[in-house]
Design an enzyme around this catalytic site. Structure first.
Site, short mmCIF file in Angstrom:
data_model
loop_
_atom_site.label_atom_id
_atom_site.label_comp_id
_atom_site.label_asym_id
_atom_site.label_seq_id
_atom_site.Cartn_x
_atom_site.Cartn_y
_atom_site.Cartn_z
CG ASP A 1 -1.93 1.15 1.16
OD1 ASP A 1 -2.73 1.18 0.20
OD2 ASP A 1 -1.91 2.03 2.04
CD GLU B 1 -1.87 6.25 2.83
OE1 GLU B 1 -2.51 7.07 2.13
OE2 GLU B 1 -2.38 5.26 3.36
CD GLU C 1 -8.13 19.19 -0.78
OE1 GLU C 1 -6.86 19.15 -0.80
OE2 GLU C 1 -8.80 20.17 -1.15
CG HIS D 1 -2.05 10.50 4.13
ND1 HIS D 1 -1.42 11.62 4.64
CD2 HIS D 1 -2.05 10.65 2.78
CE1 HIS D 1 -1.05 12.41 3.66
NE2 HIS D 1 -1.44 11.86 2.51
CG HIS E 1 -6.44 5.61 4.48
ND1 HIS E 1 -6.73 4.53 3.68
CD2 HIS E 1 -7.62 6.27 4.65
CE1 HIS E 1 -8.01 4.55 3.36
NE2 HIS E 1 -8.57 5.59 3.94
CG ASP F 1 -4.41 1.12 5.09
OD1 ASP F 1 -4.84 0.97 6.24
OD2 ASP F 1 -4.74 2.07 4.37
#
Length: 253
Positions: free
Chosen positions: A7, A9, A52, A57, A158, A163
């Site tokens: 995963d 970010e 945003e 995260h 997140h 994750d």
């Protein structure tokens, strides 16, 4: 078979608009079992993280200031994923960012480009897999956790490594991973026994001396419901293959 559940970010949603990776988290599976090997890295994107994205995260620009740029961690990351099958939820998003980072890196270094990650790794998209198995239903990671009873209580914001760990549990459950979990539990019990100085010994008992308990109607119904859940999730069930569903259970009634 080596798989990397991965995963990321990012600073925003589109690498074509200059957005960058800021975190990579990955865990290793070999033959569908977690090995304990992980990769986790925060990255200085050398640009601002959108508000945003921070709301999703929680990774701020201030936190990333002293983190290494992608160029400094790219080789170690590549060594970790190379040749494996990447298991990613909504793979197009993460792979798009990874490809973008390596493309920028090779342009900066003046090196020949490695090519898309898909040319060096397999790609398994768990979002697509979930949509095929659960059409018309919500298939976010949180929704899948609820469907497969995976504890995601730690997941407030997140985070790439968390994750990835949760996705590994979901992937194994969604593809019939109960075998690996059972083996892990049995090995754990065996290790505990050895550590405590206990030994395993066979018992000599007369034939027919062990009590056999047959399931009642409620237990049988619960068992059959569980098998159906496995069929829906994995597409097959080993009890069917072994011919055990309509064998001893039917004989008990």
């Amino acid at each position: 078979m080596r798989q990397i559940v991965l995963d990321t970010e990012t600073t925003g949603i589109d690498p074509r608009e200059g957005h960058r990776l800021i975190e990579i988290g990955a865990v290793e599976l070999v033959n569908r079992r977690l090995t304990g090997q992980t990769y986790h890295q925060y990255i200085n994107p050398q640009r601002e993280v959108e508000a945003e994205a921070i709301a999703v995260h929680g990774i701020t620009n201030e936190f990333l200031q002293d983190k290494p740029p992608f160029a400094d961690v790219a080789d170690a990351f590549w060594d970790f994923i190379r040749g494996a099958e990447l298991v990613i939820h909504n793979a197009a998003f993460d792979v798009g960012f990874i490809d973008h980072e390596f493309k920028r890196l090779h342009a900066t270094r003046g090196e020949p480009r490695l090519g898309p990650v898909a040319e060096h790794c397999g790609i398994l998209d768990t979002l697509q897999l979930a949509r095929e198995r659960h059409p018309g239903q919500r298939n976010s990671l949180d929704a899948l956790c609820k469907r497969y009873e995976i504890d995601n209580g730690r997941r407030v914001l997140h985070g790439a490594l968390l994750d990835a760990e949760i996705l590994a549990d979901v992937y194994l459950a969604m593809t019939g991973g109960q075998t690996a979990l059972i083996l892990d539990a049995e090995e754990s019990r065996g290790s505990e026994a050895m550590a405590s100085g206990l030994s395993i010994r066979r018992m000599s008992l007369p034939a027919g001396s062990l009590r056999v308990l047959q399931p009642d109607d409620a237990e049988r119904a619960a068992h059959l419901a569980k098998l159906e859940q496995i069929r829906q999730a994995a597409g097959t069930c080993q009890w069917d293959v072994l011919g055990m569903v309509e064998g001893p259970l039917e004989e008990a009634h």
